[in-house]
Design an enzyme around this catalytic site. Structure first.
Site, mmCIF file in Angstrom:
data_model
loop_
_atom_site.group_PDB
_atom_site.id
_atom_site.type_symbol
_atom_site.label_atom_id
_atom_site.label_comp_id
_atom_site.label_asym_id
_atom_site.label_seq_id
_atom_site.Cartn_x
_atom_site.Cartn_y
_atom_site.Cartn_z
ATOM 1 N N TYR A 1 -11.418 -2.257 45.454
ATOM 2 C CA TYR A 1 -12.703 -1.741 44.738
ATOM 3 C C TYR A 1 -12.603 -1.096 43.613
ATOM 4 O O TYR A 1 -13.370 -1.182 42.713
ATOM 5 C CB TYR A 1 -13.653 -1.182 45.947
ATOM 6 C CG TYR A 1 -14.145 -2.325 46.728
ATOM 7 C CD1 TYR A 1 -15.555 -2.903 46.209
ATOM 8 C CD2 TYR A 1 -13.662 -2.798 47.858
ATOM 9 C CE1 TYR A 1 -16.213 -3.792 47.192
ATOM 10 C CE2 TYR A 1 -14.283 -3.719 48.665
ATOM 11 C CZ TYR A 1 -15.492 -4.179 48.307
ATOM 12 O OH TYR A 1 -15.995 -5.199 48.980
ATOM 13 N N GLN B 1 -26.832 -11.519 44.935
ATOM 14 C CA GLN B 1 -25.767 -11.243 45.803
ATOM 15 C C GLN B 1 -24.816 -10.566 45.292
ATOM 16 O O GLN B 1 -23.967 -9.943 45.971
ATOM 17 C CB GLN B 1 -25.079 -12.647 46.256
ATOM 18 C CG GLN B 1 -25.985 -13.645 46.783
ATOM 19 C CD GLN B 1 -25.581 -14.815 47.282
ATOM 20 O OE1 GLN B 1 -24.724 -15.019 48.339
ATOM 21 N NE2 GLN B 1 -25.613 -15.872 46.355
ATOM 22 N N ASN B 2 -24.894 -10.402 43.903
ATOM 23 C CA ASN B 2 -24.025 -9.664 43.106
ATOM 24 C C ASN B 2 -24.040 -8.045 43.326
ATOM 25 O O ASN B 2 -25.279 -7.570 43.542
ATOM 26 C CB ASN B 2 -23.737 -9.838 41.666
ATOM 27 C CG ASN B 2 -23.805 -11.314 41.365
ATOM 28 O OD1 ASN B 2 -23.358 -12.138 42.312
ATOM 29 N ND2 ASN B 2 -24.197 -11.786 40.098
ATOM 30 N N VAL B 3 -22.791 -7.442 43.154
ATOM 31 C CA VAL B 3 -22.937 -5.871 43.413
ATOM 32 C C VAL B 3 -22.468 -5.247 42.232
ATOM 33 O O VAL B 3 -22.348 -4.070 42.191
ATOM 34 C CB VAL B 3 -21.980 -5.230 44.671
ATOM 35 C CG1 VAL B 3 -22.313 -6.180 45.865
ATOM 36 C CG2 VAL B 3 -20.537 -5.596 44.336
ATOM 37 N N HIS C 1 -26.487 -7.596 48.607
ATOM 38 C CA HIS C 1 -25.200 -7.164 49.189
ATOM 39 C C HIS C 1 -24.837 -5.819 48.728
ATOM 40 O O HIS C 1 -23.499 -5.421 48.983
ATOM 41 C CB HIS C 1 -23.940 -8.257 48.967
ATOM 42 C CG HIS C 1 -24.195 -9.487 49.635
ATOM 43 N ND1 HIS C 1 -23.678 -10.714 49.123
ATOM 44 C CD2 HIS C 1 -24.958 -9.898 50.694
ATOM 45 C CE1 HIS C 1 -24.234 -11.791 49.845
ATOM 46 N NE2 HIS C 1 -24.972 -11.085 50.921
ATOM 47 N N CYS D 1 -20.698 7.597 53.087
ATOM 48 C CA CYS D 1 -19.760 8.230 54.028
ATOM 49 C C CYS D 1 -19.788 7.531 55.542
ATOM 50 O O CYS D 1 -20.851 7.411 55.932
ATOM 51 C CB CYS D 1 -20.391 9.703 54.196
ATOM 52 S SG CYS D 1 -19.382 10.483 55.356
ATOM 53 N N CYS E 1 -19.278 16.258 54.224
ATOM 54 C CA CYS E 1 -18.689 16.391 55.639
ATOM 55 C C CYS E 1 -17.170 16.073 55.461
ATOM 56 O O CYS E 1 -16.512 16.241 56.443
ATOM 57 C CB CYS E 1 -19.280 15.759 56.624
ATOM 58 S SG CYS E 1 -19.093 13.808 56.547
ATOM 59 N N GLY F 1 -25.458 -20.073 39.975
ATOM 60 C CA GLY F 1 -24.045 -19.358 40.124
ATOM 61 C C GLY F 1 -23.752 -18.945 41.357
ATOM 62 O O GLY F 1 -23.044 -17.851 41.703
ATOM 63 N N ASN G 1 -25.369 -24.584 38.308
ATOM 64 C CA ASN G 1 -23.938 -24.214 38.475
ATOM 65 C C ASN G 1 -23.053 -24.966 37.837
ATOM 66 O O ASN G 1 -23.294 -25.845 37.345
ATOM 67 C CB ASN G 1 -23.763 -24.512 40.174
ATOM 68 C CG ASN G 1 -22.715 -23.761 40.660
ATOM 69 O OD1 ASN G 1 -21.444 -23.872 40.354
ATOM 70 N ND2 ASN G 1 -22.843 -22.983 41.752
#
Ligand code: BJW
Ligand code: ZN
Length: 243
Positions: A67, A101-103, A119, A127, A150, A187, A213
């Site tokens: 990530y 759907q993309n982040v 998504h 957390c 925390c 896409g 696509n």
């Protein structure tokens, strides 16, 4: 293909309710790798193998490295002509919903407003202990980032395989698909559920549905229009003036 583009363009220009579903392919021309195929490889791993709660439980450092790599990459790129054309379409259509759907946050960066992120969001962390969600745009979150509140281990605020989508976001997406006159599916390999069903739900409810696509997908045959080419070429032509 030219005729399909012209017919679809006319339908879009007349429609009151338009819904669009996007996947990783819309960001490919911005330089963001897609998930599947050769492009979906990260070191020796398939991207989809790392986007799971099992991978995170087994090796959170590895998943965070993946990530962090994506954060760094995406922090250096920007939206492209296809993202921009969807902002222009939203300006023209009375009831417009963009489901992604993309982040990667590129639709928001382009200026899309009525956006449902199925998504999650790469730029948010959650957390694993107290569940607090925080926006953090650092390109590198470090090896094992912890919660300022925390001390619990943080994870990306995204939806991994086997995890449920936010029911409110999904509910709004299904509603937008079912009530649309025209739906564009751009896409996406149309493999991952429940997102993959949205175009078919729109079709079953009477919408005109079009796939844009690079290549045919398992859903091409169910579409009213299957237009194959780069999103950055096709989508602006569906929305813009002229041909
Ligand atoms: C271009 C282009 C250019 C390239 N121009 N085009 C029913 C049946 C079977 C299984 C299931 C089911 N319901 C649920 C499941 C399980 C599972 C699932 O769907 N599995 C399938 C693989 C079979 N779904 C889930 O687990 C979901 N949760 C859920 O349903 O909970 C309830 C439940 C659980 C378990 C069982 C039953 C119910 C959650 C799914 C979460 C997906 N998460 C990821 C990671 C997100 C975080 C992150 O980004 O890190 O989401 S996986 C990954 O795939 C990511 C994407 O959003 C998603 C879709 O990928 P996408 O966008 O389609 O990308 P690609 O790479 O696949 O395709 C790119 C396309 O672009 C290609 O077609 C190219 O040709 C094209 N292209 N350049 C135009 N320039
Ligand atoms: Zn916490």
């Amino acid at each position: 293909m030219e005729i399909a583009i012209q017919k679809l363009k006319k339908k879009l220009a007349r429609a009151e309710r338009v819904t669009v579903l996007t996947g990783a392919g819309i960001s490919a021309e911005s330089g963001v790798p897609t998930f599947r195929g050769a492009d979906g490889m990260w070191k020796n791993y398939q991207a989809t193998e790392l986007a799971t709660p099992q991978a995170f439980a087994r090796d959170p450092e590895l998943v965070w490295a993946f990530y962090n790599w994506r954060r760094d990459l995406i922090s250096k790129v920007t939206f492209n002509a296809a993202h921009q054309a969807l902002v222009d379409l939203e300006d023209q259509v009375p009831h417009f919903t963009l489901i992604t759907q993309n982040v990667d946050g590129l639709h928001l960066l382009a200026g899309s407003r009525n956006l449902l992120e199925l998504h999650g969001d790469l730029w948010k962390v959650r957390c694993t202990k107290c569940e607090r969600v925080v926006l953090d745009r650092s390109p590198d979150m470090g090896t094992l980032p912890t919660c300022a509140h925390c001390g619990g281990l943080l994870r990306p605020h995204v939806v991994w395989f086997g995890e449920s989508l936010d029911p409110d976001v999904l509910g709004s997406a299904v509603e937008a698909a079912r009530s649309s006159e025209v739906m564009l599916v751009i896409g996406t390999s149309a493999i991952v559920q429940p997102a993959a069903s949205l175009g078919l739900e729109a079709k079953a409810a009477g919408a005109t549905v079009a796939e844009i696509n690079l290549e045919a997908t398992g859903q091409s045959g169910a579409m009213d229009y299957a237009i194959h080419g780069k999103a950055g070429d096709i989508v602006p032509r569906l929305v813009g003036e002229g041909t």
